[in-house]
Design an enzyme around this catalytic site. Structure first.
Site, short mmCIF file in Angstrom:
data_model
loop_
_atom_site.label_atom_id
_atom_site.label_comp_id
_atom_site.label_asym_id
_atom_site.label_seq_id
_atom_site.Cartn_x
_atom_site.Cartn_y
_atom_site.Cartn_z
CE1 TYR A 107 -4.82 -2.21 5.24
CE2 TYR A 107 -2.95 -0.75 4.75
CZ TYR A 107 -4.08 -1.01 5.33
OH TYR A 107 -4.65 -0.20 5.98
CE1 TYR A 157 -7.42 0.43 2.91
CE2 TYR A 157 -9.03 1.11 4.36
CZ TYR A 157 -7.82 0.93 4.31
OH TYR A 157 -6.66 1.13 5.29
#
Length: 207
Positions: A107, A157
């Site tokens: 992430y 994203y």
């Protein structure tokens, strides 16, 4: 090399330094993209997965970490994430160590997130994240493939689904020209809150 990535043009250090400040010291090119999209991951039994159209990727281990840091001066807040807790739990369940990881899909909401996650997982010592990544080892031909699809910084994203999506694509051997040859053990991370909540998956590539 990801045809789905929003940003595909290479950037230089000068490009980064010339991008505008968002919140000091983070510049525009330190920050993740804004995207709309969707990804679905189907979780089922190994027996059923073998009969499906796509090759299965095994879930070997998982873990969560919630350190609940005190947000005050001198507390160390922001210097240790839930990855330091979630990583060892997931690896112990999978029966692997940090040295067995073939690639990582982390992430990467900010460039800083990547560095501190690498440190907290134990790929390098605390404070050495910058030096660890500076030799090109994370790149397409590097010794430690990381965020091979471009991650949230340049691909798209979709919160924690971005690294998980790329891990599954790589684990299936379906990543095209960006495919990593060795994909037996893949570490995947997700983060929430202000890096304090963390989830880790260890996946095994399709055989």
């Amino acid at each position: 090399m990801n045809p789905l990535a929003q940003l595909q043009d290479p950037i230089t250090l000068e490009d980064h330094q010339n991008s505008r400040i968002i919140a000091e010291p983070l510049r525009l090119l330190d920050c993740c993209l804004v995207s709309n999209g969707g990804v679905a991951i189907i979780v089922t039994t190994p027996e059923r997965a073998r009969d499906l159209a796509q090759p299965p990727v095994d879930i070997l281990g998982w873990g969560q970490g919630h350190p609940v840091d005190v947000r005050e001066r001198g507390s160390g807040f922001g210097l240790r994430t839930g990855a330091a807790i979630a990583g060892p739990i997931a690896m112990q369940m999978a029966g692997v160590t940090i040295h067995d990881i073939d690639m990582a899909q982390l992430y990467d909401s900010y460039t800083f997130t990547t560095l501190i996650s690498l440190e907290d997982y134990g790929f390098c010592a605390k404070g050495e994240g910058g030096a660890f990544v500076s030799d090109g080892r994370l790149g397409p031909n590097g010794t430690f493939p990381l965020n091979t699809g471009g991650g949230e910084l340049s691909s798209f994203y979709l919160w924690g689904m971005t690294p998980l999506h790329e891990a599954v694509v790589q684990g299936r051997g379906m990543a095209g020209e960006r495919q990593v040859a060795k994909r037996d053990v893949i570490l995947v991370s997700g983060s929430g809150g202000i890096l304090d909540h963390h989830a880790t998956l260890i996946l095994g590539g399709a055989q």
